[in-house]
Scaffold this motif. Structure first.
Motif, PDB file in Angstrom:
ATOM      1  N   LYS A 130      -1.471  -3.553  -9.909  1.00 45.06           N
ATOM      2  CA  LYS A 130      -1.585  -4.231  -8.622  1.00 45.06           C
ATOM      3  C   LYS A 130      -0.219  -4.265  -7.938  1.00 45.06           C
ATOM      4  O   LYS A 130       0.619  -5.116  -8.247  1.00 45.06           O
ATOM      5  N   ASN A 131      -0.003  -3.366  -7.013  1.00 46.09           N
ATOM      6  CA  ASN A 131       1.283  -3.292  -6.309  1.00 46.09           C
ATOM      7  C   ASN A 131       1.265  -4.192  -5.070  1.00 46.09           C
ATOM      8  O   ASN A 131       1.573  -3.755  -3.958  1.00 46.09           O
TER       9      ASN A 131
ATOM     10  N   TRP B 287       1.734   2.339  -3.576  1.00 52.58           N
ATOM     11  CA  TRP B 287       0.686   2.228  -4.604  1.00 52.58           C
ATOM     12  C   TRP B 287       0.691   3.397  -5.574  1.00 52.58           C
ATOM     13  O   TRP B 287       0.656   3.218  -6.791  1.00 52.58           O
ATOM     14  N   ALA B 288       0.712   4.636  -5.037  1.00 56.44           N
ATOM     15  CA  ALA B 288       0.632   5.818  -5.906  1.00 56.44           C
ATOM     16  C   ALA B 288       1.843   5.889  -6.835  1.00 56.44           C
ATOM     17  O   ALA B 288       1.716   6.169  -8.035  1.00 56.44           O
ATOM     18  N   GLN B 289       3.031   5.628  -6.296  1.00 54.00           N
ATOM     19  CA  GLN B 289       4.241   5.649  -7.129  1.00 54.00           C
ATOM     20  C   GLN B 289       4.188   4.569  -8.202  1.00 54.00           C
ATOM     21  O   GLN B 289       4.613   4.791  -9.339  1.00 54.00           O
ATOM     22  N   TYR B 290       3.661   3.421  -7.822  1.00 52.43           N
ATOM     23  CA  TYR B 290       3.587   2.305  -8.769  1.00 52.43           C
ATOM     24  C   TYR B 290       2.673   2.659  -9.942  1.00 52.43           C
ATOM     25  O   TYR B 290       3.004   2.392 -11.099  1.00 52.43           O
ATOM     26  N   GLU B 291       1.542   3.273  -9.667  1.00 49.87           N
ATOM     27  CA  GLU B 291       0.630   3.668 -10.744  1.00 49.87           C
ATOM     28  C   GLU B 291       1.290   4.682 -11.672  1.00 49.87           C
ATOM     29  O   GLU B 291       1.203   4.579 -12.899  1.00 49.87           O
ATOM     30  N   ILE B 292       1.980   5.650 -11.087  1.00 50.52           N
ATOM     31  CA  ILE B 292       2.634   6.690 -11.895  1.00 50.52           C
ATOM     32  C   ILE B 292       3.680   6.079 -12.823  1.00 50.52           C
ATOM     33  O   ILE B 292       3.732   6.396 -14.020  1.00 50.52           O
TER      34      ILE B 292
ATOM     35  N   LYS C  39       0.806  -1.220   0.000  1.00 54.40           N
ATOM     36  CA  LYS C  39       0.000   0.000   0.000  1.00 54.40           C
ATOM     37  C   LYS C  39       0.836   1.265   0.000  1.00 54.40           C
ATOM     38  O   LYS C  39       0.466   2.270  -0.609  1.00 54.40           O
ATOM     39  N   GLY C  40       1.988   1.226   0.670  1.00 51.81           N
ATOM     40  CA  GLY C  40       2.804   2.425   0.764  1.00 51.81           C
ATOM     41  C   GLY C  40       3.344   2.909  -0.567  1.00 51.81           C
ATOM     42  O   GLY C  40       3.621   4.103  -0.731  1.00 51.81           O
TER      43      GLY C  40
END
Length: 342
Positions: free
Chosen positions: A250-251, A185-190, A182-183
């Motif tokens: 999906k991170n 997630w935002a970076q992974y999407e970017i 979860k930590g």
């Protein structure tokens, strides 16, 4: 020869034999260009750096050809060879060939040229036509304009050393550095969006983010419209009737499970021309998730592909080398459908 070998490898081996039939001495062979190019050869007392590129599409993006040519020049100069050659399974227009040769100072050999080089050996010509699914009757755009290996006046050292694309390597390193869970997630999407837009700049349009479904309860990450006529994307449009593709990111710290696949399947709509989803995850799917993907295809004609970090980085490396990353997606789809159980 083992027909189960990857088609790119069979094409490289065939090109080697065609060149040897035309008095080339192949002294070094490096599959997938591990030494910077595929073949190190000698012809008329000159050293040649030779790169071979197989594309499923007859006319791939010119940017891929240029990326491959730049690597031939860069690595050929570092090896102090006199000549460079880029052999491609595709077709080059006379205008594109002329522009490329002026810019890179190497010889470009396309499928029409290969037919001419193989014409002295019926077995090589037959193998080439079968491998590339060529019509024995040449159309006008498949007839070589000219090809004289001995009269190649371009010297690789006369070209200014090009800048090599390293963005794929950088994106792979960024991807691997992102914290799983979860930590991150935002970076992974970017980074996933940046990777996809680098890999498929002319294939997908729209990039609509997180459209709500079911009254806003469930959401998918991105939906794109297919705008390319290359082999893989044309297959999705013409054979699966899917003009749009959903991407999910999906991170997770574990492999994705069947529940996540089931949720993704619900977003795929036959009447909405949206029957394909590609799930990017860190570790790929578990056994039950794979079974759910197979069921979605078998029972509803919905294609769900899973791409993990390793495959993403492999596609990034392909793009850097001037190969088409959609060829890997085609292979994944082909393997998936060939192994689909009853």
């Amino acid at each position: 020869m083992d027909n189960e070998e990857p088609i790119w490898k069979r094409f490289e081996d065939l090109v080697r034999r065609i060149l040897e039939e035309n008095q080339f001495q192949i002294e070094k062979y490096s599959p997938r260009g591990d030494e910077g190019f595929d073949f190190f050869g000698r012809f008329v007392n000159e050293n040649w750096a030779i790169e071979v590129k197989y594309y499923r599409t007859a006319r791939p993006r010119l940017s891929l050809i240029e990326a491959a040519a730049a690597r031939v020049v860069f690595n050929g100069v570092s090896r102090q060879v006199e000549k460079g050659m880029l052999v491609t399974s595709s077709l080059l227009t006379p205008e594109a060939r002329s522009s490329l040769e002026v810019k890179y100072k190497i010889l470009f050999v396309d499928r029409a040229d290969l037919r001419l080089l193989a014409s002295s050996r019926s077995d090589l010509l037959d193998e080439l036509e079968a491998l590339l699914e060529l019509d024995p009757e040449l159309s006008e755009d498949q007839k070589p304009v000219r090809l004289n290996l001995e009269d190649s006046r371009n010297n690789i050292g006369d070209s200014s050393i090009p800048v090599i694309d390293t963005k794929g390597t950088e994106l792979c390193e960024k991807l691997r550095s992102i914290k799983v869970g979860k930590g991150g997630w935002a970076q992974y999407e970017i980074i996933c969006v940046e990777i996809l837009q680098y890999l498929f700049p002319n294939d997908l349009r729209g990039w609509h983010k997180q459209k709500s479904t079911d009254g806003g309860v469930n959401r998918y990450d991105f939906v794109c419209r297919v705008s390319s006529a290359t082999e893989f994307w044309r297959f999705l449009v013409e054979n699966l009737n899917s003009r749009y593709v959903i991407f999910e990111f999906k991170n997770y710290s574990e492999k994705i499970k069947q529940g996540q696949v089931l949720t993704t399947e619900k977003y795929l709509l036959e009447r909405g021309l949206r029957k394909v989803a590609i799930i990017l995850s860190r570790l790929g799917p578990d056994k039950n998730a794979i079974g759910m993907m197979q069921g979605a295809m078998r029972e509803h004609g919905k294609l769900i592909l899973s791409v993990d970090d390793e495959l993403v980085c492999k596609m990034l490396q392909m793009k850097e080398r001037g190969e088409d990353p959609t060829d890997l997606l085609f292979e994944l789809t082909d393997d998936f459908l060939l192994s689909l159980p009853r």
